[in-house]
Scaffold this motif. Structure first.
Motif, PDB file in Angstrom:
ATOM      1  N   HIS A   2       7.352  -1.004   8.854  1.00 38.13           N
ATOM      2  CA  HIS A   2       7.233   0.574   8.350  1.00 38.13           C
ATOM      3  C   HIS A   2       6.352   1.970   9.227  1.00 38.13           C
ATOM      4  O   HIS A   2       4.902   1.283   8.447  1.00 38.13           O
ATOM      5  N   ARG A   3       6.545   3.053   9.359  1.00 42.96           N
ATOM      6  CA  ARG A   3       6.230   3.946   9.594  1.00 42.96           C
ATOM      7  C   ARG A   3       6.372   5.137   9.193  1.00 42.96           C
ATOM      8  O   ARG A   3       5.613   6.236   8.897  1.00 42.96           O
ATOM      9  N   LYS A   4       7.576   4.873   8.929  1.00 41.32           N
ATOM     10  CA  LYS A   4       8.452   6.447   8.998  1.00 41.32           C
ATOM     11  C   LYS A   4       8.153   6.700   7.808  1.00 41.32           C
ATOM     12  O   LYS A   4       8.285   8.677   7.576  1.00 41.32           O
ATOM     13  N   THR A   5       8.050   7.017   6.829  1.00 40.59           N
ATOM     14  CA  THR A   5       8.130   7.080   5.578  1.00 40.59           C
ATOM     15  C   THR A   5       5.384   7.626   5.313  1.00 40.59           C
ATOM     16  O   THR A   5       5.107   8.412   4.314  1.00 40.59           O
ATOM     17  N   ASP A   6       4.804   7.133   5.826  1.00 44.29           N
ATOM     18  CA  ASP A   6       3.295   7.532   5.617  1.00 44.29           C
ATOM     19  C   ASP A   6       2.996   8.539   7.129  1.00 44.29           C
ATOM     20  O   ASP A   6       3.323   8.378   7.920  1.00 44.29           O
ATOM     21  N   SER A   7       1.963   6.971   8.003  1.00 42.35           N
ATOM     22  CA  SER A   7       1.795   7.276   9.692  1.00 42.35           C
ATOM     23  C   SER A   7       1.715   5.328  10.216  1.00 42.35           C
ATOM     24  O   SER A   7       2.086   4.854   9.351  1.00 42.35           O
ATOM     25  N   ASN A  17       1.186  -1.256  -0.104  1.00 43.71           N
ATOM     26  CA  ASN A  17       0.081  -0.088   0.279  1.00 43.71           C
ATOM     27  C   ASN A  17       0.777   0.984   0.037  1.00 43.71           C
ATOM     28  O   ASN A  17       0.483   2.173  -0.545  1.00 43.71           O
ATOM     29  N   HIS A  18       2.280   0.980   0.006  1.00 44.82           N
ATOM     30  CA  HIS A  18       3.321   2.271  -0.157  1.00 44.82           C
ATOM     31  C   HIS A  18       4.405   1.732  -0.663  1.00 44.82           C
ATOM     32  O   HIS A  18       5.079   0.566  -1.179  1.00 44.82           O
ATOM     33  N   THR A  19       4.725   2.865  -1.026  1.00 51.78           N
ATOM     34  CA  THR A  19       6.250   2.519  -1.386  1.00 51.78           C
ATOM     35  C   THR A  19       7.583   3.434  -0.707  1.00 51.78           C
ATOM     36  O   THR A  19       7.171   4.015  -0.056  1.00 51.78           O
ATOM     37  N   PHE A  20       7.979   2.132  -0.383  1.00 48.62           N
ATOM     38  CA  PHE A  20       9.108   2.194   0.818  1.00 48.62           C
ATOM     39  C   PHE A  20      10.108   1.308   1.119  1.00 48.62           C
ATOM     40  O   PHE A  20       9.881   0.027   0.430  1.00 48.62           O
ATOM     41  N   THR A  21      11.026   1.842   1.909  1.00 52.48           N
ATOM     42  CA  THR A  21      12.229   0.924   2.159  1.00 52.48           C
ATOM     43  C   THR A  21      12.626   1.068   3.903  1.00 52.48           C
ATOM     44  O   THR A  21      13.005   1.382   4.584  1.00 52.48           O
ATOM     45  N   GLN A  22      12.525  -1.128   4.274  1.00 51.97           N
ATOM     46  CA  GLN A  22      12.366  -1.017   5.583  1.00 51.97           C
ATOM     47  C   GLN A  22      13.976  -2.553   5.501  1.00 51.97           C
ATOM     48  O   GLN A  22      13.574  -3.352   5.712  1.00 51.97           O
ATOM     49  N   ASP A  23      14.717  -1.884   6.778  1.00 52.09           N
ATOM     50  CA  ASP A  23      15.297  -3.042   6.766  1.00 52.09           C
ATOM     51  C   ASP A  23      16.027  -3.939   6.083  1.00 52.09           C
ATOM     52  O   ASP A  23      16.272  -5.023   5.355  1.00 52.09           O
ATOM     53  N   ASN A  24      16.537  -2.671   4.633  1.00 49.59           N
ATOM     54  CA  ASN A  24      16.706  -3.943   3.173  1.00 49.59           C
ATOM     55  C   ASN A  24      16.065  -3.702   2.731  1.00 49.59           C
ATOM     56  O   ASN A  24      16.276  -4.910   2.068  1.00 49.59           O
ATOM     57  N   GLU A  25      15.186  -4.281   3.693  1.00 46.05           N
ATOM     58  CA  GLU A  25      14.067  -4.718   2.646  1.00 46.05           C
ATOM     59  C   GLU A  25      13.276  -3.269   1.376  1.00 46.05           C
ATOM     60  O   GLU A  25      12.382  -2.834   2.135  1.00 46.05           O
TER      61      GLU A  25
END
Length: 276
Positions: free
Chosen positions: A101-106, A72-80
Motif C-alpha cells: 500500500h502507498r496510495k494514502t501516504d507515500s 504504521n498507518h490506517t488504511f485499507t488495501q485489497d479489502n484488508e
C-alpha cells in the motif's frame, strides 16, 4: 539501503544508457540491469541479489505461519484493513496488502512497511517456532525465486544471528521530488549519496568484501545435500580435511581477528575442530 523507486539515475542497459527512474531498470534489462544501476549509483559492488515478487511474499509468509507487525498507518488495501499502532500477525494476501500500500501516504512509508514485513520474517525464522521452517523456506527459495547468491551463506549466518541478534544498519536515500517534462522523478541529494557511499567503503575495508568466497564455492562444488536438507561436507571439512583449504581459512581468520584478543573458540559439531 532503501532506494525510492522513482530515483533519477543512470540506467546503462536502457537504450544504450539513459537517465531514468531506477524502477524501470528491471523492465529494460531484468535483475542484472537493476543491480548495475544500483552499483553505478552507490559506487559499490553488489555480490548477492534476490528478486522478491508479490507471490513470493505471499508464499513465504504463509510457510512460516505468519509474521508479526505493528501497522504504521490506517488504511485499507485489497479489502484488508489496518489501524495505525495496532499489532497484527499477517500472512499470505494480507501480508502483501500491508506491504504494497502507498496510495494514502507515500512510497517512503510503503518502503518502511516492506522492511517491517521482511524484518519480521527474519525474526520469525530466528525464533524457536520458526527455526524448523528454515528447510521449507530454503526449498521454496531455491525452487521458485530468482536468486544470485549461495543460500548456504544465509543459513550459515543464522546461528550467530540467533545468539547476537540482527544488528545490521539501515539507511534511506534522501532527496526531493521534481517534475521533468511532465513526469515525476525523485532527485537524490548529493550529501545523502556521499554518506551512503562512505558507509559501503567502511564495510568493504572492515570485512574484506568477498574474501570468503572460496569457501562458499567449495561447498557448492563438493557439498552434498542429503534428505531433510542436511548438508554433508565430510569430504573436505570433517572426516577428511583439505589442508590447503584450511590454510586459506586460517589466513582469513587471522586477517579478520588480528586485533581481537581471542581466548575461546566454540565449534559446531566436528566441522569446527580443524579450524580450532
Amino acid at each position: 539501503v532503501s532506494i525510492p523507486r522513482d530515483s533519477y539515475t543512470l540506467i546503462d542497459c536502457e537504450k544504450g544508457g539513459k537517465v531514468d527512474k531506477i524502477t524501470h531498470a528491471l523492465a529494460f534489462g531484468g535483475p542484472s540491469c537493476s543491480v548495475r544501476a544500483l552499483e553505478n549509483m552507490l559506487n559499490t559492488k553488489i555480490q548477492y541479489s534476490v528478486l522478491l515478487r508479490f507471490e513470493d511474499l505471499i508464499n513465504l509468509t504463509t510457510i512460516v505461519d505468519g509474521v508479526d507487525i505493528v501497522s504504521n498507518h490506517t488504511f485499507t488495501q485489497d479489502n484488508e484493513s489496518f489501524v495505525k499502532g495496532t499489532a497484527y500477525t499477517v500472512q499470505g494476501p494480507r501480508a502483501l496488502a500491508y506491504a504494497r500500500h502507498r496510495k494514502t501516504d507515500s512510497d517512503f512509508k510503503r518502503g518502511d512497511r516492506q522492511k517491517q514485513v521482511l524484518g519480521a520474517l527474519q525474526s520469525k525464522l530466528l525464533s524457536p517456532a520458526g527455526f524448523s521452517k528454515i528447510p521449507s523456506v530454503l526449498g521454496y527459495v531455491k525452487a521458485n525465486m530468482e536468486v544470485h547468491f549461495n543460500p548456504l551463506r544465509a543459513v550459515s549466518m543464522l546461528p550467530a544471528a540467533m545468539v547476537n541478534g540482527s544488528n545490521y544498519k539501515t539507511f534511506e536515500l534522501t532527496g526531493n521530488g521534481k517534475m521533468i517534462k511532465g513526469i515525476y522523478y525523485f532527485i537524490p541529494e548529493n550529501d545523502s549519496l556521499k554518506d551512503i557511499k562512505k558507509e559501503y567503503e567502511k564495510i568493504k575495508q572492515k570485512t574484506g568484501s568477498g574474501s570468503m568466497n572460496f569457501l562458499e564455492e567449495r561447498i557448492v562444488k563438493d557439498g552434498v545435500v542429503k534428505e531433510g536438507n542436511i548438508l554433508k561436507v565430510d569430504s573436505f571439512l570433517n572426516h577428511q580435511m583439505d589442508i590447503n583449504l584450511f590454510d586459506q581459512m586460517g589466513e582469513e581468520f587471522k586477517r579478520r581477528f588480528a586485533d581481537k584478543p581471542i581466548n575461546k573458540i566454540v565449534t559446531i559439531e566436528a566441522s569446527g575442530i580443524g579450524i580450532a
